[in-house]
Design a protein around this motif. Sequence first.
Motif, short mmCIF file in Angstrom:
data_model
loop_
_atom_site.label_atom_id
_atom_site.label_comp_id
_atom_site.label_asym_id
_atom_site.label_seq_id
_atom_site.Cartn_x
_atom_site.Cartn_y
_atom_site.Cartn_z
N GLN A 187 0.93 -1.08 -0.02
CA GLN A 187 0.08 0.03 0.04
C GLN A 187 0.69 1.26 -0.06
OE1 GLN A 187 -2.38 -0.69 3.62
NE2 GLN A 187 -3.89 -1.92 2.32
N GLY A 188 2.23 1.10 0.21
CA GLY A 188 3.04 2.12 -0.01
C GLY A 188 3.56 2.74 1.33
N ALA A 189 3.88 2.05 2.24
CA ALA A 189 4.70 2.21 3.37
C ALA A 189 6.15 2.42 3.02
CB ALA A 189 4.65 1.06 4.42
N ALA A 226 12.37 -7.70 1.33
CA ALA A 226 13.17 -8.09 0.09
C ALA A 226 12.28 -8.19 -1.00
CB ALA A 226 13.78 -9.14 0.35
N GLU A 227 10.91 -8.43 -0.90
CA GLU A 227 10.02 -8.60 -2.00
C GLU A 227 9.74 -7.34 -2.55
OE1 GLU A 227 6.60 -10.51 -0.19
OE2 GLU A 227 7.69 -11.68 1.24
N PHE A 228 9.97 -6.25 -2.15
CA PHE A 228 9.78 -4.82 -2.81
C PHE A 228 10.68 -4.05 -3.34
CE2 PHE A 228 6.54 -6.28 -0.05
CZ PHE A 228 5.15 -5.99 -0.49
N PRO A 229 10.63 -3.44 -4.43
CA PRO A 229 11.62 -2.62 -4.95
C PRO A 229 12.14 -1.32 -4.07
CG PRO A 229 9.68 -2.09 -6.18
CD PRO A 229 9.40 -3.18 -5.24
N HIS A 230 11.17 -1.16 -3.00
CA HIS A 230 11.66 0.04 -2.17
C HIS A 230 11.45 -0.32 -0.75
CE1 HIS A 230 7.20 -0.45 -1.81
NE2 HIS A 230 7.34 0.12 -0.65
N GLY A 231 11.90 0.59 0.20
CA GLY A 231 11.76 0.29 1.44
C GLY A 231 13.01 0.33 2.38
N VAL A 232 12.85 0.72 3.78
CA VAL A 232 13.98 0.91 4.27
C VAL A 232 13.51 0.66 5.57
CG1 VAL A 232 13.51 3.22 5.19
CG2 VAL A 232 15.82 2.62 4.95
N ILE A 233 14.55 0.14 6.71
CA ILE A 233 14.31 -0.25 7.70
C ILE A 233 14.85 0.78 9.07
CG2 ILE A 233 14.65 -2.05 9.77
CD1 ILE A 233 15.34 -4.02 7.20
N GLU A 234 14.00 1.16 9.98
CA GLU A 234 14.33 1.84 11.10
C GLU A 234 14.15 1.10 12.27
OE1 GLU A 234 14.00 4.56 14.45
OE2 GLU A 234 12.34 3.43 13.66
N LEU A 487 13.33 8.28 -2.24
CA LEU A 487 12.54 9.39 -2.55
C LEU A 487 12.97 9.88 -3.88
CD1 LEU A 487 11.97 10.94 0.89
CD2 LEU A 487 10.79 9.04 -0.01
N VAL A 488 12.80 9.08 -4.78
CA VAL A 488 13.22 9.34 -6.19
C VAL A 488 13.20 10.70 -6.57
CG1 VAL A 488 13.63 6.82 -6.80
CG2 VAL A 488 11.60 8.06 -7.41
N ASP A 489 11.90 11.45 -6.51
CA ASP A 489 11.58 12.42 -6.92
C ASP A 489 11.81 13.69 -5.92
OD1 ASP A 489 10.68 11.64 -9.49
OD2 ASP A 489 8.80 11.32 -8.92
N ARG A 490 12.62 13.72 -5.01
CA ARG A 490 12.76 14.76 -3.85
C ARG A 490 14.34 14.68 -3.76
NH1 ARG A 490 7.12 16.04 -3.48
NH2 ARG A 490 6.06 14.23 -3.74
N GLY A 491 14.80 15.63 -3.03
CA GLY A 491 16.04 15.73 -2.21
C GLY A 491 17.21 16.72 -3.22
N THR A 492 16.94 16.70 -4.60
CA THR A 492 17.55 17.38 -5.45
C THR A 492 16.97 18.49 -6.23
OG1 THR A 492 17.45 15.72 -7.14
CG2 THR A 492 19.23 15.83 -5.36
N ILE A 493 17.54 19.50 -6.80
CA ILE A 493 16.83 20.51 -7.85
C ILE A 493 17.51 20.12 -8.92
CG2 ILE A 493 17.06 22.87 -8.56
CD1 ILE A 493 16.83 23.72 -5.77
N ARG A 494 16.57 19.59 -9.81
CA ARG A 494 17.06 19.13 -11.33
C ARG A 494 15.72 18.98 -12.15
NH1 ARG A 494 14.68 13.99 -11.71
NH2 ARG A 494 14.31 12.83 -9.88
N GLY A 556 0.50 19.31 0.03
CA GLY A 556 1.40 18.22 0.39
C GLY A 556 0.73 16.94 -0.19
N GLU A 557 1.63 15.88 -0.24
CA GLU A 557 1.34 14.38 -0.82
C GLU A 557 1.71 13.43 0.19
OE1 GLU A 557 3.25 13.83 -4.52
OE2 GLU A 557 1.93 15.64 -5.42
N VAL A 558 1.00 12.48 0.39
CA VAL A 558 0.95 11.18 1.06
C VAL A 558 2.10 10.39 -0.15
CG1 VAL A 558 0.36 8.85 2.01
CG2 VAL A 558 -1.16 10.95 2.32
N LEU A 559 3.36 10.15 0.67
CA LEU A 559 4.17 9.42 -0.54
C LEU A 559 4.20 8.05 -0.20
CD1 LEU A 559 7.62 11.50 0.39
CD2 LEU A 559 5.93 12.04 -1.12
N ARG A 560 4.04 7.35 -1.30
CA ARG A 560 3.81 5.91 -1.29
C ARG A 560 4.95 5.20 -1.76
NH1 ARG A 560 -1.26 8.06 -1.24
NH2 ARG A 560 -2.75 7.15 0.36
N GLY A 561 5.66 4.38 -1.04
CA GLY A 561 6.89 3.84 -1.63
C GLY A 561 7.05 3.19 -2.79
N ALA A 562 5.83 2.55 -3.30
CA ALA A 562 5.69 1.92 -4.62
C ALA A 562 5.66 2.68 -5.69
CB ALA A 562 4.57 1.01 -4.53
#
Length: 562
Positions: A187-189, A226-234, A487-494, A556-562
């Motif tokens: 669902q985008g966590a 490991a089943e997803f192309p995105h994601g990080v552990i905290e 966060l592929v669309d954020r963090g840089t000015i390009r 603002g947007e809800v970011l969905r990792g997928a």
Amino acid sequence: MPWDLVIKNGTIIDGTGLPGFKADLAIRDGRIERIGRVEGDALRTVDAEGRIVAPGFIDVHTHYDVQLDWDPIASPSMQHGVTTVLTGNCGFTLYPAKPEDVGWLAGMLTRVEGMSKEALAEGFKWHGGDFAQYWARLEGKLGLNVGGYVGHCAVRRMVMGDEASERAASAEEIEAMQGLVRQAMAQGAVGFSTSQLDLHVGEDGRGVPSNFATPEEIVALCAVLAEFPHGVIEIIPRSHSEGHDEKDRALLLEMARASGKAIELGPLSPAADHPMGWENTIRFVREAREQGVRLHPQFSTQKLTIHLRLNDTFVFDELPSWCEVLTKPLDEACRLLRDPAVRARMRHDVATIPRTAPIDLATLEVEHVRDEANRELLGRTVQELIDAGHPGDALDVFLDVSLREELGVGWTARAPEIAKQFMHHVVTSSIQEPLVMSGSSDGGAHLASFVGADYTTKLLTDHVPGVLSLEQAIWRLTGMPAAVHGLVDRGTIRVGAKADVVVIDLDRLEAGEHEVRADFPGGTERWFVDARGYDMVIVNGVPVMEQGKHTGALPGEVLRGA
């Protein structure tokens, strides 16, 4: 077609770490469309001569999940240039949840994360459901972007009920938990979060559910990523303050191998029992990187001040006798705190039990009182009151003064100069480590004890250029957290990136003083810190903050990792 917004003549620091350059910036439909010389009409043009134009800052460690229900700009983070926050850290989320468990999970947050019961009762509206349902409530109602973890405690409670706070899980229960993590990730966590600190105690006085998880359970839940192309552990492991013991090091390495993901750790800070634990963590992070494992602790550049009141603090919860009393209803807690036998047990625990965040009671200073009769106590430490003739030792004085206002007297810790100098050394050393991320604001949590949103501003004002160049500092606040968290669309000015942009007047930039504001639902109080020098904070191409004031816009947007 005209541009929606053009920012002209600014110095662009693009978030990659490369040297800044002077250029115009054009925005259309929420994205950056041109960088360089911009011609043509615009619905609005901003002259940024003499200003820095940078990507919006990304705050990776917050607990704004609840506050966003009534505060769409996650203040005071946006006042300090933040355009994206990641919530649900430490394993604490309100989803997934059965309707009958929402109250229990909210009560856990009021204790372990210091959120106001009164504010939650009046301002928080959630009746249970999954990740998608939780965040769907806030679509179109946010001033900044929000990404959410799926939290271990809620997952455990959903599967095990009340026994989640009592025992290890069975193989069948772990498999059911994996299913919930899998659902949230689909669902985008942004990832999975957990913690195992003895300091984390729920409203019922028991350790939080994640504290009862075995290493096998934690690894199994991380393996889902490991089943997803995105994601990080905290995670904040149990031995974080000492620099991670052998068991926790083995756990972290296994989590990384099972998931293939980066792991975010807690902030680097010295503990009284382990003053060099932060340095042990840095060495371990380097060793792990040599094995291909990505571990990222955080540095703490905010003004570090602790505030506490016994009616809502969690800082003594590692001490059984204290926790037992302070989790009781207020009237009963006050009665018990007057009992000499109870005080004797509390005194014994203070003297004999190691703690994550030990506080010398004698150094605590009265900083806030309700009643006029107690104003004479303001600015005086426990030790100074003893020297003035107050009967008893430090514990007696601390409790006696607190009881004057039903445990509502506010205290702060007065740190000696040598401690401040050592902490400065810890912070600057941490900043210089390339694998250590900016963060540790804990935004939305510990509202009566702490405010850390000024870490972004203090990094730029206190550590540039002495420790980092401006370009390096901006990268640590933007490009690095975006890369680590995918966060592929954020963090840089390009060109093509989402137009999350901050316009900064470096000559005016400064963090304000920490202050108490009674601006939450029910008139409840919180610690707040303002800022100067942020001319404009832009989210998805829309100015949301101008000169520190909310424009009313909610792009603002809800970011969905997928």
